[in-house]
Scaffold this motif. Structure first.
Motif, PDB file in Angstrom:
ATOM      1  N   LEU A  58      -2.828 -13.756   0.699  1.00  0.00           N
ATOM      2  CA  LEU A  58      -2.414 -12.385   1.025  1.00  0.00           C
ATOM      3  C   LEU A  58      -3.295 -11.371   0.297  1.00  0.00           C
ATOM      4  O   LEU A  58      -3.748 -10.393   0.884  1.00  0.00           O
ATOM      5  CB  LEU A  58      -0.952 -12.168   0.661  1.00  0.00           C
ATOM      6  CG  LEU A  58       0.065 -13.038   1.402  1.00  0.00           C
ATOM      7  CD1 LEU A  58       1.463 -12.830   0.829  1.00  0.00           C
ATOM      8  CD2 LEU A  58       0.041 -12.755   2.893  1.00  0.00           C
ATOM      9  N   ARG A  59      -3.556 -11.627  -0.979  1.00  0.00           N
ATOM     10  CA  ARG A  59      -4.417 -10.731  -1.763  1.00  0.00           C
ATOM     11  C   ARG A  59      -5.828 -10.663  -1.182  1.00  0.00           C
ATOM     12  O   ARG A  59      -6.438  -9.610  -1.133  1.00  0.00           O
ATOM     13  CB  ARG A  59      -4.475 -11.175  -3.225  1.00  0.00           C
ATOM     14  CG  ARG A  59      -3.185 -10.946  -3.968  1.00  0.00           C
ATOM     15  CD  ARG A  59      -3.266 -11.504  -5.400  1.00  0.00           C
ATOM     16  NE  ARG A  59      -2.046 -11.249  -6.112  1.00  0.00           N
ATOM     17  CZ  ARG A  59      -1.816 -10.143  -6.823  1.00  0.00           C
ATOM     18  NH1 ARG A  59      -2.738  -9.214  -6.906  1.00  0.00           N
ATOM     19  NH2 ARG A  59      -0.661  -9.975  -7.444  1.00  0.00           N
ATOM     20  N   LYS A  60      -6.320 -11.815  -0.743  1.00  0.00           N
ATOM     21  CA  LYS A  60      -7.665 -11.864  -0.160  1.00  0.00           C
ATOM     22  C   LYS A  60      -7.722 -11.058   1.135  1.00  0.00           C
ATOM     23  O   LYS A  60      -8.698 -10.355   1.395  1.00  0.00           O
ATOM     24  CB  LYS A  60      -8.063 -13.320   0.093  1.00  0.00           C
ATOM     25  CG  LYS A  60      -9.466 -13.490   0.581  1.00  0.00           C
ATOM     26  CD  LYS A  60      -9.820 -14.954   0.727  1.00  0.00           C
ATOM     27  CE  LYS A  60     -11.234 -15.102   1.252  1.00  0.00           C
ATOM     28  NZ  LYS A  60     -11.589 -16.503   1.464  1.00  0.00           N
ATOM     29  N   ALA A  61      -6.682 -11.135   1.943  1.00  0.00           N
ATOM     30  CA  ALA A  61      -6.635 -10.373   3.194  1.00  0.00           C
ATOM     31  C   ALA A  61      -6.633  -8.874   2.908  1.00  0.00           C
ATOM     32  O   ALA A  61      -7.340  -8.104   3.567  1.00  0.00           O
ATOM     33  CB  ALA A  61      -5.408 -10.759   4.010  1.00  0.00           C
ATOM     34  N   VAL A  62      -5.847  -8.453   1.914  1.00  0.00           N
ATOM     35  CA  VAL A  62      -5.809  -7.031   1.540  1.00  0.00           C
ATOM     36  C   VAL A  62      -7.175  -6.597   1.015  1.00  0.00           C
ATOM     37  O   VAL A  62      -7.678  -5.529   1.373  1.00  0.00           O
ATOM     38  CB  VAL A  62      -4.694  -6.768   0.498  1.00  0.00           C
ATOM     39  CG1 VAL A  62      -4.779  -5.351  -0.055  1.00  0.00           C
ATOM     40  CG2 VAL A  62      -3.323  -7.024   1.116  1.00  0.00           C
ATOM     41  N   ALA A  63      -7.795  -7.427   0.190  1.00  0.00           N
ATOM     42  CA  ALA A  63      -9.120  -7.104  -0.350  1.00  0.00           C
ATOM     43  C   ALA A  63     -10.165  -7.016   0.759  1.00  0.00           C
ATOM     44  O   ALA A  63     -11.059  -6.166   0.698  1.00  0.00           O
ATOM     45  CB  ALA A  63      -9.534  -8.145  -1.386  1.00  0.00           C
ATOM     46  N   SER A  64     -10.040  -7.854   1.780  1.00  0.00           N
ATOM     47  CA  SER A  64     -11.006  -7.810   2.884  1.00  0.00           C
ATOM     48  C   SER A  64     -10.904  -6.504   3.657  1.00  0.00           C
ATOM     49  O   SER A  64     -11.865  -6.096   4.310  1.00  0.00           O
ATOM     50  CB  SER A  64     -10.805  -9.007   3.817  1.00  0.00           C
ATOM     51  OG  SER A  64      -9.642  -8.840   4.609  1.00  0.00           O
ATOM     52  N   ALA A  65      -9.739  -5.860   3.589  1.00  0.00           N
ATOM     53  CA  ALA A  65      -9.564  -4.568   4.238  1.00  0.00           C
ATOM     54  C   ALA A  65     -10.049  -3.421   3.345  1.00  0.00           C
ATOM     55  O   ALA A  65     -10.091  -2.274   3.771  1.00  0.00           O
ATOM     56  CB  ALA A  65      -8.099  -4.351   4.606  1.00  0.00           C
ATOM     57  N   GLY A  66     -10.399  -3.737   2.093  1.00  0.00           N
ATOM     58  CA  GLY A  66     -10.935  -2.728   1.180  1.00  0.00           C
ATOM     59  C   GLY A  66      -9.923  -2.126   0.225  1.00  0.00           C
ATOM     60  O   GLY A  66     -10.172  -1.080  -0.369  1.00  0.00           O
ATOM     61  N   TYR A  67      -8.801  -2.826   0.012  1.00  0.00           N
ATOM     62  CA  TYR A  67      -7.739  -2.295  -0.852  1.00  0.00           C
ATOM     63  C   TYR A  67      -7.350  -3.346  -1.875  1.00  0.00           C
ATOM     64  O   TYR A  67      -7.817  -4.469  -1.831  1.00  0.00           O
ATOM     65  CB  TYR A  67      -6.526  -1.862  -0.002  1.00  0.00           C
ATOM     66  CG  TYR A  67      -6.935  -0.838   1.026  1.00  0.00           C
ATOM     67  CD1 TYR A  67      -6.996   0.505   0.711  1.00  0.00           C
ATOM     68  CD2 TYR A  67      -7.341  -1.235   2.293  1.00  0.00           C
ATOM     69  CE1 TYR A  67      -7.429   1.436   1.634  1.00  0.00           C
ATOM     70  CE2 TYR A  67      -7.771  -0.306   3.234  1.00  0.00           C
ATOM     71  CZ  TYR A  67      -7.804   1.021   2.891  1.00  0.00           C
ATOM     72  OH  TYR A  67      -8.248   1.947   3.806  1.00  0.00           O
ATOM     73  N   THR A  68      -6.506  -2.987  -2.810  1.00  0.00           N
ATOM     74  CA  THR A  68      -6.101  -3.906  -3.860  1.00  0.00           C
ATOM     75  C   THR A  68      -4.591  -4.075  -3.892  1.00  0.00           C
ATOM     76  O   THR A  68      -3.855  -3.174  -3.511  1.00  0.00           O
ATOM     77  CB  THR A  68      -6.563  -3.413  -5.247  1.00  0.00           C
ATOM     78  OG1 THR A  68      -6.023  -2.109  -5.475  1.00  0.00           O
ATOM     79  CG2 THR A  68      -8.071  -3.351  -5.344  1.00  0.00           C
TER      80      THR A  68
END
Length: 70
Positions: A58-68
């Motif tokens: 889930l964290r990786k997906a959020v990071a791929s969108a440019g957020y933390t």
């Protein structure tokens, strides 16, 4: 909703508008078996899933969108 028995909430950092929320929502919903909704007002993503989903995924997906994830 009954088809998504697992649920968690993530606090997302860096979102400033509805487009930001939509990007995070789309990134999470691209994961198999995930149904996510993002509330820009409280900066949180409600994630429902068909199977237990790894927090790192889930964290990786959020990071791929440019957020933390906070």
């Amino acid at each position: 909703r009954k088809h998504y028995p697992y649920q968690c909430t993530l606090t997302i950092g860096g979102m400033t508008c509805e487009n930001c929320a939509r990007r995070v929502e789309n990134a999470l919903n691209a994961l198999p078996g995930v149904w996510a909704t993002v509330n820009i007002g409280d900066g949180k993503a409600l994630i429902r899933s068909k199977v237990k989903t790894d927090d790192a995924l889930l964290r990786k997906a959020v990071a791929s969108a440019g957020y933390t994830v906070i």
